[in-house]
Design a protein around this motif. Structure first.
Motif, PDB file in Angstrom:
ATOM      1  N   ALA A  65      -5.144   8.491  -3.001  1.00  0.00           N
ATOM      2  CA  ALA A  65      -5.575   7.247  -2.354  1.00  0.00           C
ATOM      3  C   ALA A  65      -6.461   6.440  -3.290  1.00  0.00           C
ATOM      4  CB  ALA A  65      -6.316   7.559  -1.053  1.00  0.00           C
ATOM      5  N   ASN A 125       0.829  -1.206   0.000  1.00  0.00           N
ATOM      6  CA  ASN A 125       0.000   0.000   0.000  1.00  0.00           C
ATOM      7  C   ASN A 125       0.865   1.258   0.000  1.00  0.00           C
ATOM      8  OD1 ASN A 125      -2.347  -1.490  -0.020  1.00  0.00           O
ATOM      9  ND2 ASN A 125      -2.747  -1.264   2.169  1.00  0.00           N
ATOM     10  N   VAL A 148       0.942   4.096  -2.860  1.00  0.00           N
ATOM     11  CA  VAL A 148       0.654   5.497  -2.543  1.00  0.00           C
ATOM     12  C   VAL A 148       1.798   6.391  -2.989  1.00  0.00           C
ATOM     13  CG1 VAL A 148       0.377   7.137  -0.631  1.00  0.00           C
ATOM     14  CG2 VAL A 148      -0.975   5.034  -0.677  1.00  0.00           C
ATOM     15  N   THR A 186      -6.126   5.374   5.206  1.00  0.00           N
ATOM     16  CA  THR A 186      -4.834   4.673   5.205  1.00  0.00           C
ATOM     17  C   THR A 186      -3.710   5.658   4.905  1.00  0.00           C
ATOM     18  OG1 THR A 186      -5.889   2.632   4.484  1.00  0.00           O
ATOM     19  CG2 THR A 186      -3.520   2.816   4.098  1.00  0.00           C
ATOM     20  N   VAL A 187      -3.939   6.513   3.937  1.00  0.00           N
ATOM     21  CA  VAL A 187      -2.929   7.497   3.561  1.00  0.00           C
ATOM     22  C   VAL A 187      -2.764   8.529   4.679  1.00  0.00           C
ATOM     23  CG1 VAL A 187      -2.231   9.221   1.853  1.00  0.00           C
ATOM     24  CG2 VAL A 187      -3.442   7.168   1.114  1.00  0.00           C
ATOM     25  N   ARG A 209      -8.535   6.485   1.837  1.00  0.00           N
ATOM     26  CA  ARG A 209      -7.802   7.718   2.151  1.00  0.00           C
ATOM     27  C   ARG A 209      -7.386   7.776   3.612  1.00  0.00           C
ATOM     28  NH1 ARG A 209     -12.058  12.708   2.260  1.00  0.00           N
ATOM     29  NH2 ARG A 209     -13.348  11.760   3.824  1.00  0.00           N
TER      30      ARG A 209
END
Length: 182
Positions: free
Chosen positions: A32, A8, A12, A41-42, A39
């Motif tokens: 994202a 991930n 990104v 996660t980002v 998003r």
């Protein structure tokens, strides 16, 4: 870091590099979405677009450093080292298309790293001139600027050229020019 988290993060960073190179105002939400992650996660990793951008630049600097190391600029014969460098820096430039000069104005550490890399390459170009492979009567910085433009053109204007053949052309052009026999 878990394998999925590493994937991930990689997605990104690469998506961010591509989208931010196209439009510096790209939102984290868009990055994202195109990276295929939520998003949140980002945002857990990067609270602002600027922190994401800084991470992208650091990744580009890391990859550039590796390309310089692999080229063996001080040990290998000039033409060999030049080819190694160009063949490995073209994918770096394609993968991380952001112009590092943008960050250098904002981040002193990144500026210092980029300048150290530039100094290594400049020393190599001086070595090429000292060994007679590059003209020594050129204005200061001319050969470095030319090499940078050739690499940039190969990386971004000739995407159909694989790194090896692109390096062949860059090295031949840099060391021999583009003129035909007289």
């Amino acid at each position: 870091m878990r394998a999925d988290a590493a994937r991930n993060l990689d997605a990104v960073l690469h998506t961010g590099a591509r989208l931010l190179a196209e439009d510096s105002g790209t939102s984290i939400a868009r990055i994202a979405a195109e990276a295929g992650v939520d998003r949140r996660t980002v945002y857990r990793r990067f609270t602002t677009r600027e922190s994401l951008l800084a991470a992208v630049y650091q990744a580009k600097l890391d990859a550039s450093e590796e390309a310089l190391d692999q080229a063996r600029l001080t040990e290998a014969p000039v033409a060999v080292a030049l080819h190694r460098y160009v063949e490995s820096i073209i994918p770096v430039s394609r993968r991380w298309p952001l112009d590092i000069r943008r960050l250098m104005q904002q981040d002193p550490e990144a500026h210092e790293r980029a300048e150290a890399q530039r100094a290594r390459l400049a020393a190599f170009v001086r070595r090429a001139a000292d060994e007679g492979l590059v003209r020594s009567d050129l204005p200061d910085g001319w050969a470095m600027a030319l090499l940078g433009r050739l690499v940039d053109n190969a990386a971004h204007d000739f995407l159909d050229l694989a790194p090896g053949p692109a390096a062949d052309l860059v090295v031949a052009t840099f060391l021999e020019g583009v003129g035909g026999p007289s």
